[in-house]
Structure formats: structure tokens, C-alpha cells
Motif scaffolding. Structure first.
Motif, mmCIF file in Angstrom:
data_model
loop_
_atom_site.group_PDB
_atom_site.id
_atom_site.type_symbol
_atom_site.label_atom_id
_atom_site.label_comp_id
_atom_site.label_asym_id
_atom_site.label_seq_id
_atom_site.Cartn_x
_atom_site.Cartn_y
_atom_site.Cartn_z
ATOM 1 N N SER A 2 -13.104 -1.849 1.672
ATOM 2 C CA SER A 2 -11.879 -1.012 2.492
ATOM 3 C C SER A 2 -10.881 -1.268 1.243
ATOM 4 N N ILE A 3 -10.244 -0.489 1.421
ATOM 5 C CA ILE A 3 -7.900 -0.510 0.232
ATOM 6 C C ILE A 3 -7.376 -0.748 1.533
ATOM 7 N N GLU A 4 -6.571 -2.061 0.628
ATOM 8 C CA GLU A 4 -5.123 -2.399 1.189
ATOM 9 C C GLU A 4 -4.409 -1.809 0.216
ATOM 10 N N PHE A 5 -4.279 -1.077 -0.480
ATOM 11 C CA PHE A 5 -2.857 -0.877 -1.791
ATOM 12 C C PHE A 5 -3.502 0.713 -2.000
ATOM 13 N N VAL A 6 -2.145 1.166 -2.665
ATOM 14 C CA VAL A 6 -2.995 2.870 -3.757
ATOM 15 C C VAL A 6 -1.888 2.729 -4.463
ATOM 16 N N VAL A 7 -2.578 3.725 -5.721
ATOM 17 C CA VAL A 7 -1.504 3.460 -7.101
ATOM 18 C C VAL A 7 -2.618 5.262 -7.337
ATOM 19 N N HIS A 8 -0.694 6.125 -7.646
ATOM 20 C CA HIS A 8 -0.988 7.496 -8.186
ATOM 21 C C HIS A 8 -2.386 7.832 -9.619
ATOM 22 N N ASP A 9 -1.914 6.506 -10.332
ATOM 23 C CA ASP A 9 -2.316 6.640 -11.191
ATOM 24 C C ASP A 9 -2.096 5.478 -12.322
ATOM 25 N N ALA A 10 -3.035 5.541 -13.448
ATOM 26 C CA ALA A 10 -3.048 3.687 -14.387
ATOM 27 C C ALA A 10 -1.419 3.584 -14.983
ATOM 28 N N GLY A 11 -0.810 4.502 -15.002
ATOM 29 C CA GLY A 11 0.456 4.633 -15.715
ATOM 30 C C GLY A 11 1.172 3.649 -14.890
ATOM 31 N N ASP A 12 1.137 3.627 -13.599
ATOM 32 C CA ASP A 12 1.784 3.151 -12.488
ATOM 33 C C ASP A 12 2.400 1.924 -13.090
ATOM 34 N N SER A 13 3.354 0.957 -12.314
ATOM 35 C CA SER A 13 3.237 -0.189 -11.703
ATOM 36 C C SER A 13 3.201 -0.695 -11.081
ATOM 37 N N VAL A 14 3.693 -0.321 -9.975
ATOM 38 C CA VAL A 14 3.382 -0.297 -8.778
ATOM 39 C C VAL A 14 2.032 0.347 -7.432
ATOM 40 N N GLY A 15 2.101 -0.420 -6.406
ATOM 41 C CA GLY A 15 0.986 0.136 -6.127
ATOM 42 C C GLY A 15 1.575 0.270 -4.209
ATOM 43 N N VAL A 16 1.092 0.960 -3.575
ATOM 44 C CA VAL A 16 1.497 0.434 -1.715
ATOM 45 C C VAL A 16 0.578 0.491 -1.060
ATOM 46 N N VAL A 17 1.047 -0.758 0.018
ATOM 47 C CA VAL A 17 0.130 -1.266 0.874
ATOM 48 C C VAL A 17 0.175 -0.417 1.247
ATOM 49 N N VAL A 18 -1.788 -0.209 1.899
ATOM 50 C CA VAL A 18 -1.265 1.139 3.162
ATOM 51 C C VAL A 18 -2.070 0.589 4.457
ATOM 52 N N VAL A 19 -1.631 -1.239 4.970
ATOM 53 C CA VAL A 19 -2.700 -1.588 5.999
ATOM 54 C C VAL A 19 -1.274 -2.869 6.539
ATOM 55 N N GLU A 20 -1.589 -3.288 7.331
ATOM 56 C CA GLU A 20 -0.555 -4.349 8.495
ATOM 57 C C GLU A 20 -1.455 -5.517 7.733
ATOM 58 N N GLY A 21 -0.256 -6.024 7.404
ATOM 59 C CA GLY A 21 -0.469 -8.024 7.615
ATOM 60 C C GLY A 21 -1.183 -8.546 6.611
ATOM 61 N N VAL A 22 -0.663 -7.785 5.232
ATOM 62 C CA VAL A 22 -0.775 -8.323 4.207
ATOM 63 C C VAL A 22 0.084 -10.110 3.881
ATOM 64 N N GLN A 23 -0.721 -10.955 3.574
ATOM 65 C CA GLN A 23 0.019 -12.149 3.363
ATOM 66 C C GLN A 23 -0.730 -12.245 2.259
#
Length: 94
Positions: A2-23
């Protein structure tokens, strides 16, 4: 897998959480879309869906890159796996 976050490109410094309840302490898997790679690490904070997490350590003054775009500057150090939001990143516009 399962994927919990996405990143557009390897040069990015952040990802975006795409699931509920990350602890804090949870092991996450992220997908780097452009390179079709995965990242795995533990998060250090609870992070709401749609919010950003650091995928690398960031120092005060660093530029934050999301989807290949400069979205602001770091105003306090951020460790890989921490929540990135208005408390530690500010826009460069004003």
C-alpha cells in the motif's frame, strides 16, 4: 504493497499523505511518481490526509520543493518524517 504518500519527482523535498490516520512512529511507503520508485521510512508526527511530510532533513532557510515547484522556505529545522505545515514553512511571497 500500500502507498501512504506520494512524491512527484525525486528532486522534491516533501510528499503528500494520501491515507487517513497516519500516526507518529508508523512505517510508511511512498511512491515517487516520475521515477516509479518507492520510499520507506517511519513518520515522526501524526499527519492528516492531504498534508505534507518531509522526505529529507531540511534546515532553516532551505527551499521546500513540492511537485517540482518552490512552495516556500523552512523557518525551523524539519527532520525526515516530520509534518510540514504553516508552523515550520512560510511562503516567500511576503
Amino acid at each position: 504493497m500500500s502507498i501512504e504518500f506520494v512524491v512527484h519527482d525525486a528532486g522534491d523535498s516533501v510528499g503528500v499523505v494520501v491515507v487517513e490516520g497516519v500516526q507518529a512512529g508508523q512505517a510508511l511507503t511512498g511512491w515517487v511518481m516520475h521515477q516509479d520508485q518507492t520510499l520507506n521510512f517511519d513518520v515522526l508526527d501524526d499527519i492528516p490526509i492531504g498534508h505534507k511530510l518531509a522526505i529529507t532533513d531540511l534546515a532553516e532557510g532551505d527551499t521546500v520543493i513540492k511537485y517540482g515547484v518552490d512552495i516556500g522556505r523552512v523557518v525551523q529545522p524539519i527532520k525526515k518524517g516530520e509534518h510540514l505545515h504553516v508552523h515550520n514553512v512560510k511562503t516567500k511571497r511576503w
